[in-house]
Design an enzyme around this catalytic site. Sequence first.
Site, PDB file in Angstrom:
ATOM      1  N   THR A  73       4.346  -2.710  -5.286  1.00  0.00           N
ATOM      2  CA  THR A  73       4.539  -1.566  -4.390  1.00  0.00           C
ATOM      3  C   THR A  73       4.510  -1.935  -2.907  1.00  0.00           C
ATOM      4  OG1 THR A  73       3.618  -0.083  -6.018  1.00  0.00           O
ATOM      5  CG2 THR A  73       3.549   0.665  -3.740  1.00  0.00           C
ATOM      6  N   ASP A 285       5.890   6.211 -10.398  1.00  0.00           N
ATOM      7  CA  ASP A 285       5.156   4.976 -10.688  1.00  0.00           C
ATOM      8  C   ASP A 285       3.925   5.256 -11.555  1.00  0.00           C
ATOM      9  OD1 ASP A 285       4.816   2.035 -10.060  1.00  0.00           O
ATOM     10  OD2 ASP A 285       2.904   2.787  -9.300  1.00  0.00           O
TER      11      ASP A 285
HETATM   12 ZN    ZN Z   1       5.204   0.764  -6.820  1.00  0.00          ZN
END
Ligand code: ZN
Length: 547
Positions: A73, A285
């Site tokens: 991320t 996510d």
């Molecule tokens: Zn991510």
Amino acid sequence: MRGRLLFSAFAMLIAAPAAAQTPRPKLIVAISVDQFSADLFAEYRQHFTGGLHRLSEGVVFPAGYQGHAATETCPGHSTILTGSRPYRTGIVANDWLDQSAAREDKVIYCAEDESVPGSSSRNYTVSAKHLLVPTLGERMKAANPATRVVSVAGKDRAAVMMGGHKVDQLWFWNGKDYVTIAGQPDPDPVVAPFRSALAARLAQAQPPMPVPDMCRSRDRAIPIGDGKTVGTWRFDRAAGDTAKFRASPELDDANLTLATALIDSMKLGQGPVPDIISIGESATDYVGHGYGTEGVEMCIQLLALDKRLGDFFDHLDRSGVDYAVVLTADHGGHDLPERNRIHAAPDAQRVDGSLDIKAIGARIAREQRLKGPVLLANGGDVYLDRTLPERRRAKVIRRAAELIRQAPQAQDVLVGADIAAMSQPHTPPETWSFAERARASYYPGRSGDLIVALKERVTPIAAPPTRGYVATHGSFWDYDRRVPMLFWWKGAQNFEQPLGVETADILPTLASLIGLDVPAAEIDGRCLDLDASEGSNCPVVAPAPAR
Ligand code: ZN
């Protein structure tokens, strides 16, 4: 005289289509959908009817690449609005080891200021300190101090990496509430009522969400061990359950509600110079990690996000602001091995413990009569114990690489010093070697002395998965590197370019739309020509002299 007239008529002829095609937006809306892989986009695009459908009719790059090896991320978000790969942004992973750090576990989070007294890797102070380059918003502000930069996200690292070091309003969900960081300007007046409305919503239990028709085929329980299953969750939650809130369409909805309120209140896009808002939609996510990518949960999540984005764009349309959108992702992802195995991918597996860096370190210590752990691991980064004498290090690295390579689930191991000595890849990202992928996210001093690549389809979460994470990303493989890149503005003429491009190309592309000059030497990306005709939004680059 006559020649000159002819020339200007000709110049107008070639300029006219470009003028019709090239937007000059007053507001840039940059959206990251965390873990929205190119595969998910391909799977669902025919079913989108809202905001994602609208973006699919703009300029579509279905094979955008977060080209680097560290498909996590923080590195991913650091590329989106900086034009730079992680080797340049300095954000090589979500966290890394700094053996000189005062804290016991030596783990440094990508979006923190670890120099704040009393901080730890679990109780950190959010900061953009580790981001080594400016964002698009910072460059716009430097060119025009009147530019407003706003960043809203479901994760602190998404808000910080897309917003940058100087943001007018920065808000992120911290697990309990939307908060900002120290030293920020006063909260906009809409933030307080937004927070109380959200608190009231959280205090109410939520019923299960309906299952859209097209999601029914995915509604099937998959055993994951310990008597647990995934694949049938409908996002109902008890009053006050913030963990369930986070991994649901509710988080993305809250983000877009706050973003809309800030756009309206600050009158973004209505000032004398362009403004920018970045929006980190994080729920996809959390849904991917919690339930995998091919169950009813992801289906409900993506259709809800599509609808919510549609409402958001409709609102922007009504405001009359001239805006341009880019939507992409910080990394891809893939499904949990248990479902993959029954869905025609029998080789999907979880890590089985056979690659044990601690045990390899202990073995090398015995073999070479060394003290200490010898090797320290953090994800795919392996570090040499810093107390090892300099003259012993080369032999340890050689032996560690040899032993790691023998592990059945290891694909390769790259030596950091070799990677650091390479130049950056200049070919399209789909052609990069593993070493080139590692090079794109290698920053000496933060990255490991060795970088381990697992074999394809090996999920680095042991069985049975605990703590609610069943699937993940972060590998060298294309399912984790490939993301859609969608550009849209009112009047955009649809075309699709299936060849690979990089998320680092987004900054120079957006900069061209607002006439912002960005020196090519400061970034890795290149301007993408979004004009469907012969015209181009990209600045004309003088051709290199013939040799
Ligand atoms: Zn991510």
